[in-house]
Scaffold this motif. Structure first.
Motif, PDB file in Angstrom:
ATOM      1  N   GLU A 197     -11.225  20.829  10.900  1.00  0.00           N
ATOM      2  CA  GLU A 197     -11.058  20.593  12.336  1.00  0.00           C
ATOM      3  C   GLU A 197     -10.365  19.272  12.631  1.00  0.00           C
ATOM      4  O   GLU A 197      -9.593  19.171  13.569  1.00  0.00           O
ATOM      5  CB  GLU A 197     -12.417  20.610  13.033  1.00  0.00           C
ATOM      6  N   HIS A 198     -10.636  18.260  11.830  1.00  0.00           N
ATOM      7  CA  HIS A 198     -10.090  16.932  12.092  1.00  0.00           C
ATOM      8  C   HIS A 198      -9.072  16.518  11.037  1.00  0.00           C
ATOM      9  O   HIS A 198      -8.936  15.340  10.728  1.00  0.00           O
ATOM     10  CB  HIS A 198     -11.235  15.919  12.174  1.00  0.00           C
ATOM     11  N   ASN A 199      -8.354  17.477  10.529  1.00  0.00           N
ATOM     12  CA  ASN A 199      -7.330  17.208   9.531  1.00  0.00           C
ATOM     13  C   ASN A 199      -6.202  16.399  10.159  1.00  0.00           C
ATOM     14  O   ASN A 199      -5.772  16.673  11.277  1.00  0.00           O
ATOM     15  CB  ASN A 199      -6.803  18.539   8.977  1.00  0.00           C
ATOM     16  N   ALA A 200      -5.723  15.408   9.436  1.00  0.00           N
ATOM     17  CA  ALA A 200      -4.695  14.508   9.965  1.00  0.00           C
ATOM     18  C   ALA A 200      -3.399  15.250  10.294  1.00  0.00           C
ATOM     19  O   ALA A 200      -2.755  14.975  11.309  1.00  0.00           O
ATOM     20  CB  ALA A 200      -4.426  13.385   8.965  1.00  0.00           C
ATOM     21  N   TYR A 201      -3.009  16.192   9.452  1.00  0.00           N
ATOM     22  CA  TYR A 201      -1.793  16.969   9.740  1.00  0.00           C
ATOM     23  C   TYR A 201      -1.977  17.799  11.006  1.00  0.00           C
ATOM     24  O   TYR A 201      -1.065  17.927  11.815  1.00  0.00           O
ATOM     25  CB  TYR A 201      -1.449  17.886   8.570  1.00  0.00           C
ATOM     26  N   ARG A 202      -3.154  18.348  11.175  1.00  0.00           N
ATOM     27  CA  ARG A 202      -3.436  19.154  12.365  1.00  0.00           C
ATOM     28  C   ARG A 202      -3.425  18.286  13.618  1.00  0.00           C
ATOM     29  O   ARG A 202      -2.905  18.693  14.658  1.00  0.00           O
ATOM     30  CB  ARG A 202      -4.779  19.847  12.198  1.00  0.00           C
ATOM     31  N   LEU A 203      -3.999  17.086  13.523  1.00  0.00           N
ATOM     32  CA  LEU A 203      -4.005  16.179  14.672  1.00  0.00           C
ATOM     33  C   LEU A 203      -2.590  15.798  15.101  1.00  0.00           C
ATOM     34  O   LEU A 203      -2.313  15.652  16.290  1.00  0.00           O
ATOM     35  CB  LEU A 203      -4.782  14.911  14.341  1.00  0.00           C
ATOM     36  N   LEU A 204      -1.712  15.656  14.123  1.00  0.00           N
ATOM     37  CA  LEU A 204      -0.335  15.286  14.446  1.00  0.00           C
ATOM     38  C   LEU A 204       0.558  16.499  14.691  1.00  0.00           C
ATOM     39  O   LEU A 204       1.722  16.345  15.045  1.00  0.00           O
ATOM     40  CB  LEU A 204       0.248  14.427  13.320  1.00  0.00           C
ATOM     41  N   GLY A 205       0.023  17.695  14.497  1.00  0.00           N
ATOM     42  CA  GLY A 205       0.805  18.899  14.734  1.00  0.00           C
ATOM     43  C   GLY A 205       1.928  19.078  13.736  1.00  0.00           C
ATOM     44  O   GLY A 205       3.000  19.562  14.087  1.00  0.00           O
ATOM     45  N   LEU A 206       1.684  18.683  12.485  1.00  0.00           N
ATOM     46  CA  LEU A 206       2.719  18.735  11.454  1.00  0.00           C
ATOM     47  C   LEU A 206       2.323  19.639  10.302  1.00  0.00           C
ATOM     48  O   LEU A 206       1.139  19.886  10.064  1.00  0.00           O
ATOM     49  CB  LEU A 206       2.967  17.331  10.885  1.00  0.00           C
ATOM     50  N   ASN A 207       3.313  20.087   9.583  1.00  0.00           N
ATOM     51  CA  ASN A 207       3.114  20.846   8.366  1.00  0.00           C
ATOM     52  C   ASN A 207       2.885  19.860   7.216  1.00  0.00           C
ATOM     53  O   ASN A 207       3.297  18.708   7.297  1.00  0.00           O
ATOM     54  CB  ASN A 207       4.368  21.700   8.092  1.00  0.00           C
ATOM     55  N   VAL A 208       2.260  20.300   6.144  1.00  0.00           N
ATOM     56  CA  VAL A 208       1.966  19.406   5.018  1.00  0.00           C
ATOM     57  C   VAL A 208       3.217  18.939   4.292  1.00  0.00           C
ATOM     58  O   VAL A 208       3.154  18.005   3.507  1.00  0.00           O
ATOM     59  CB  VAL A 208       0.981  20.051   4.016  1.00  0.00           C
ATOM     60  N   THR A 209       4.337  19.552   4.548  1.00  0.00           N
ATOM     61  CA  THR A 209       5.584  19.145   3.896  1.00  0.00           C
ATOM     62  C   THR A 209       6.299  18.028   4.660  1.00  0.00           C
ATOM     63  O   THR A 209       7.390  17.623   4.269  1.00  0.00           O
ATOM     64  CB  THR A 209       6.533  20.343   3.749  1.00  0.00           C
ATOM     65  N   ALA A 210       5.690  17.526   5.722  1.00  0.00           N
ATOM     66  CA  ALA A 210       6.315  16.478   6.535  1.00  0.00           C
ATOM     67  C   ALA A 210       6.466  15.190   5.735  1.00  0.00           C
ATOM     68  O   ALA A 210       5.584  14.802   4.982  1.00  0.00           O
ATOM     69  CB  ALA A 210       5.481  16.218   7.782  1.00  0.00           C
ATOM     70  N   SER A 211       7.598  14.533   5.916  1.00  0.00           N
ATOM     71  CA  SER A 211       7.860  13.268   5.231  1.00  0.00           C
ATOM     72  C   SER A 211       7.164  12.131   5.984  1.00  0.00           C
ATOM     73  O   SER A 211       6.718  12.299   7.127  1.00  0.00           O
ATOM     74  CB  SER A 211       9.357  13.001   5.170  1.00  0.00           C
ATOM     75  N   GLN A 212       7.098  10.962   5.349  1.00  0.00           N
ATOM     76  CA  GLN A 212       6.496   9.794   6.004  1.00  0.00           C
ATOM     77  C   GLN A 212       7.273   9.434   7.277  1.00  0.00           C
ATOM     78  O   GLN A 212       6.688   9.008   8.256  1.00  0.00           O
ATOM     79  CB  GLN A 212       6.453   8.603   5.046  1.00  0.00           C
ATOM     80  N   LYS A 213       8.570   9.636   7.250  1.00  0.00           N
ATOM     81  CA  LYS A 213       9.405   9.361   8.428  1.00  0.00           C
ATOM     82  C   LYS A 213       9.017  10.299   9.583  1.00  0.00           C
ATOM     83  O   LYS A 213       8.887   9.867  10.728  1.00  0.00           O
ATOM     84  CB  LYS A 213      10.881   9.539   8.054  1.00  0.00           C
ATOM     85  N   ASP A 214       8.816  11.585   9.270  1.00  0.00           N
ATOM     86  CA  ASP A 214       8.422  12.563  10.285  1.00  0.00           C
ATOM     87  C   ASP A 214       7.026  12.260  10.829  1.00  0.00           C
ATOM     88  O   ASP A 214       6.774  12.421  12.021  1.00  0.00           O
ATOM     89  CB  ASP A 214       8.444  13.974   9.715  1.00  0.00           C
ATOM     90  N   ILE A 215       6.141  11.827   9.948  1.00  0.00           N
ATOM     91  CA  ILE A 215       4.766  11.503  10.356  1.00  0.00           C
ATOM     92  C   ILE A 215       4.773  10.338  11.331  1.00  0.00           C
ATOM     93  O   ILE A 215       4.139  10.388  12.384  1.00  0.00           O
ATOM     94  CB  ILE A 215       3.898  11.197   9.117  1.00  0.00           C
ATOM     95  N   LEU A 216       5.509   9.293  11.013  1.00  0.00           N
ATOM     96  CA  LEU A 216       5.579   8.121  11.879  1.00  0.00           C
ATOM     97  C   LEU A 216       6.251   8.459  13.211  1.00  0.00           C
ATOM     98  O   LEU A 216       5.805   8.004  14.268  1.00  0.00           O
ATOM     99  CB  LEU A 216       6.323   6.987  11.177  1.00  0.00           C
ATOM    100  N   LYS A 217       7.279   9.267  13.175  1.00  0.00           N
ATOM    101  CA  LYS A 217       7.980   9.676  14.400  1.00  0.00           C
ATOM    102  C   LYS A 217       7.051  10.468  15.312  1.00  0.00           C
ATOM    103  O   LYS A 217       6.985  10.219  16.517  1.00  0.00           O
ATOM    104  CB  LYS A 217       9.202  10.518  14.026  1.00  0.00           C
ATOM    105  N   ARG A 218       6.291  11.410  14.738  1.00  0.00           N
ATOM    106  CA  ARG A 218       5.363  12.219  15.537  1.00  0.00           C
ATOM    107  C   ARG A 218       4.235  11.361  16.094  1.00  0.00           C
ATOM    108  O   ARG A 218       3.808  11.528  17.232  1.00  0.00           O
ATOM    109  CB  ARG A 218       4.814  13.360  14.685  1.00  0.00           C
ATOM    110  N   TYR A 219       3.756  10.412  15.284  1.00  0.00           N
ATOM    111  CA  TYR A 219       2.703   9.497  15.739  1.00  0.00           C
ATOM    112  C   TYR A 219       3.161   8.743  16.986  1.00  0.00           C
ATOM    113  O   TYR A 219       2.451   8.687  17.992  1.00  0.00           O
ATOM    114  CB  TYR A 219       2.337   8.522  14.619  1.00  0.00           C
TER     115      TYR A 219
END
Length: 79
Positions: free
Chosen positions: A6-28
């Motif tokens: 339920e509280h998975n970090a990828y789920r919170l950010l609405g991202l797939n597990v293949t997301a790069s660090q750049k994509d993670i920071l951009k979505r954040y």
């Protein structure tokens, strides 16, 4: 385990597990900016999430977990 899903970090950010660090920071940054004006974003990977599921503290925590290699691996397997 249910709590992990339920509280998975990828789920919170609405991202797939293949997301790069750049994509993670951009979505954040995108989510934080939208939350500041009380606009609650919705993404394609949001499955049965309440509208106000994301908050600044949960999104910031998700970013920290994904920046740690050990925690990132755990989040990857429980997504």
């Amino acid at each position: 385990m249910v709590n992990s899903i339920e509280h998975n970090a990828y789920r919170l950010l609405g991202l797939n597990v293949t997301a790069s660090q750049k994509d993670i920071l951009k979505r954040y940054k995108e989510i934080i900016n939208r939350l500041k004006i009380e606009d609650y974003p919705e993404y394609d990977l949001d499955i049965l999430l309440p509208k106000k599921f994301r908050s600044e503290s949960t999104v910031t925590d998700a970013l920290k977990r994904l920046q740690s290699q050990k925690d990132n691996l755990k989040e990857y397997f429980f997504w």
